[in-house]
Design a protein around this motif. Structure first.
Motif, PDB file in Angstrom:
ATOM      1  N   UNK A   1       0.831  -1.207   0.000  1.00 28.33           N
ATOM      2  CA  UNK A   1       0.000   0.000   0.000  1.00 28.33           C
ATOM      3  C   UNK A   1       0.866   1.258   0.000  1.00 28.33           C
ATOM      4  N   UNK A   2       1.916   1.266   0.794  1.00 29.35           N
ATOM      5  CA  UNK A   2       2.813   2.424   0.837  1.00 29.35           C
ATOM      6  C   UNK A   2       3.500   2.621  -0.514  1.00 29.35           C
ATOM      7  N   UNK A   3       3.882   1.541  -1.167  1.00 29.90           N
ATOM      8  CA  UNK A   3       4.520   1.646  -2.484  1.00 29.90           C
ATOM      9  C   UNK A   3       3.557   2.235  -3.509  1.00 29.90           C
ATOM     10  N   UNK A   4       2.311   1.777  -3.491  1.00 28.10           N
ATOM     11  CA  UNK A   4       1.304   2.303  -4.426  1.00 28.10           C
ATOM     12  C   UNK A   4       1.031   3.774  -4.142  1.00 28.10           C
ATOM     13  N   UNK A   5       0.854   4.106  -2.860  1.00 27.09           N
ATOM     14  CA  UNK A   5       0.591   5.498  -2.485  1.00 27.09           C
ATOM     15  C   UNK A   5       1.773   6.394  -2.851  1.00 27.09           C
ATOM     16  N   UNK A   6       2.991   5.900  -2.645  1.00 25.42           N
ATOM     17  CA  UNK A   6       4.165   6.677  -2.999  1.00 25.42           C
ATOM     18  C   UNK A   6       4.246   6.958  -4.484  1.00 25.42           C
ATOM     19  N   UNK A   7       3.891   5.961  -5.300  1.00 23.92           N
ATOM     20  CA  UNK A   7       3.926   6.142  -6.753  1.00 23.92           C
ATOM     21  C   UNK A   7       2.980   7.253  -7.192  1.00 23.92           C
ATOM     22  N   UNK A   8       1.724   7.196  -6.729  1.00 27.41           N
ATOM     23  CA  UNK A   8       0.738   8.201  -7.134  1.00 27.41           C
ATOM     24  C   UNK A   8       1.105   9.581  -6.595  1.00 27.41           C
ATOM     25  N   UNK A   9       1.646   9.639  -5.387  1.00 29.90           N
ATOM     26  CA  UNK A   9       2.012  10.921  -4.798  1.00 29.90           C
ATOM     27  C   UNK A   9       3.143  11.588  -5.577  1.00 29.90           C
ATOM     28  N   UNK A  10       4.181  10.833  -5.893  1.00 34.85           N
ATOM     29  CA  UNK A  10       5.301  11.388  -6.658  1.00 34.85           C
ATOM     30  C   UNK A  10       4.843  11.799  -8.058  1.00 34.85           C
ATOM     31  N   UNK A  11       4.076  10.933  -8.700  1.00 32.68           N
ATOM     32  CA  UNK A  11       3.594  11.244 -10.060  1.00 32.68           C
ATOM     33  C   UNK A  11       2.805  12.545 -10.088  1.00 32.68           C
ATOM     34  N   UNK A  12       1.855  12.695  -9.176  1.00 27.70           N
ATOM     35  CA  UNK A  12       0.987  13.870  -9.201  1.00 27.70           C
ATOM     36  C   UNK A  12       1.702  15.118  -8.699  1.00 27.70           C
ATOM     37  N   UNK A  13       2.621  14.964  -7.758  1.00 23.60           N
ATOM     38  CA  UNK A  13       3.362  16.124  -7.258  1.00 23.60           C
ATOM     39  C   UNK A  13       4.184  16.773  -8.359  1.00 23.60           C
ATOM     40  N   UNK A  14       4.852  15.964  -9.168  1.00 22.78           N
ATOM     41  CA  UNK A  14       5.626  16.510 -10.281  1.00 22.78           C
ATOM     42  C   UNK A  14       4.709  17.065 -11.374  1.00 22.78           C
ATOM     43  N   UNK A  15       3.577  16.408 -11.599  1.00 21.18           N
ATOM     44  CA  UNK A  15       2.641  16.885 -12.630  1.00 21.18           C
ATOM     45  C   UNK A  15       2.072  18.246 -12.257  1.00 21.18           C
ATOM     46  N   UNK A  16       1.841  18.487 -10.974  1.00 24.71           N
ATOM     47  CA  UNK A  16       1.226  19.732 -10.539  1.00 24.71           C
ATOM     48  C   UNK A  16       2.170  20.925 -10.624  1.00 24.71           C
ATOM     49  N   UNK A  17       3.445  20.683 -10.844  1.00 25.90           N
ATOM     50  CA  UNK A  17       4.395  21.783 -11.007  1.00 25.90           C
ATOM     51  C   UNK A  17       4.410  22.310 -12.440  1.00 25.90           C
ATOM     52  N   UNK A  18       3.725  21.612 -13.331  1.00 23.77           N
ATOM     53  CA  UNK A  18       3.730  21.977 -14.747  1.00 23.77           C
ATOM     54  C   UNK A  18       2.416  22.644 -15.149  1.00 23.77           C
ATOM     55  N   UNK A  19       2.448  23.293 -16.305  1.00 23.90           N
ATOM     56  CA  UNK A  19       1.237  23.878 -16.895  1.00 23.90           C
ATOM     57  C   UNK A  19       0.197  22.776 -17.102  1.00 23.90           C
TER      58      UNK A  19
END
Length: 336
Positions: free
Chosen positions: A103-121
């Protein structure tokens, strides 16, 4: 008598829970869970994924706790097996370690993916509009460098167009937040943070300061109005034709502690936002996450520091005297 008290207590507990839900509001009143743009939608999805993944652990743990308390309660007629020497189960160890790790691995994947996406246009097909935000005591100043207008405690944007907010402060640290459009980000003196937001459709939203800044903190709210591009252009034209220009004296009055009504200005002093940031940067370089202002300064720096030029030699000397200072530009932080 004791048997009659429990149903009554249960009824009171259920009524209290329902009252809490009703008093908290319903539907669109849950602004964080009512996304009106792509940034807010991404954050909403991440919140839902987190809730679901956490529930996979929390719900079974609560259920097992209730079961164990009931099954092994100390009563004369309890037939539960008593194993005083039991100490280990490989099967149970594998279960309660492997499931959380997955569960932590899955949550970490989505968190990292979306955090970087939110820094972009959020909309690569549309050029973002730049708005500079300054947190003051106790008011918000918005300057539109492309339109050369300014507003206080009011923000108007075109729907469907991503907005690149460049955020700083000339007051105690605050946090800029429009819940229905996206997460909050800090506003700090001498530094700039960057946040992309976009409204998918026309509408009105509530913006606020989300970090306590003193006596007038509760009044640091502003309305955000998203309109069509034509309506936005017409509003800009009206502001430029019917409101006064902001002078340095006007800004000095605004920066003094106190509340303010909604104000609009047909123009503002050139370089005002950059001047506010540099005032408290103590010689540190100003960065805004790749803004157009940075690009212009970088181009100018390249020309001034050409090899062999007098300006370049002076610039080299200046850089040598300050290069040891750390960079104070802040990385945007998503907050739920």
């Amino acid at each position: 008598m004791s048997g009659g008290k429990w149903p009554r207590r249960l009824q009171l507990a259920v009524l209290a829970a329902l009252a809490s839900i009703m008093l908290a509001g319903c539907g669109s009143d849950y602004v964080v869970l009512n996304p009106k743009g792509p940034v807010a939608q991404t954050q909403y999805d991440l919140i839902m994924i987190s809730i679901i993944l956490c529930s996979i652990i929390i719900i079974p743990v609560i259920a097992l706790t209730a079961f164990i308390v009931y099954r092994y309660r100390d009563t004369p007629n309890n037939k539960a097996t008593y194993k005083p020497n039991w100490a280990h189960s490989t099967k149970l160890e594998v279960i309660w370690w492997s499931i959380p790790i997955v569960i932590i691995a899955i949550l970490g994947y989505f968190t990292v993916r979306d955090t970087y996406a939110l820094k972009e246009n959020p909309n690569k097909e549309v050029q973002p509009m730049v708005i500079q935000v300054t947190s003051l005591d106790w008011k918000w100043l918005f300057t539109y460098p492309e339109q050369n207008i300014a507003t206080v405690n009011y923000l108007q944007i075109p729907a469907g167009v991503p907005v690149q907010f460049q955020i700083s402060a000339e007051a105690p640290m605050n946090s800029f937040w429009v819940p229905e459009l996206g997460g909050q980000i800090y506003a700090m003196a001498g530094m700039t943070t960057e946040l992309y937001l976009q409204a998918d459709h026309p509408g009105e939203f509530q913006g606020r300061g989300a970090n306590f800044t003193g006596e007038g903190f509760a009044h640091m709210q502003f309305n955000v109005k998203a309109t069509s591009q034509d309506e936005f252009d017409q509003w800009v034209k009206e502001v430029k034709g019917t409101t006064p220009a902001m002078s340095k004296e006007d800004y000095e009055q605004l920066r003094k502690p106190g509340l303010s009504d909604v104000l609009t200005y047909s123009s503002f002093p050139e370089g005002l936002f950059e001047e506010i940031v540099s005032k408290y940067s103590h010689g540190h370089p100003m960065e805004t996450g790749g803004s157009m202002h940075d690009s212009m300064h970088m181009d100018g720096d390249k020309k001034e520091s050409a090899p062999g030029s007098e300006a370049g030699e002076k610039k080299d000397e200046s850089a040598h005297s300050t290069h040891h200072m750390p960079n104070t530009a802040m990385t945007p932080v998503m907050s739920h």
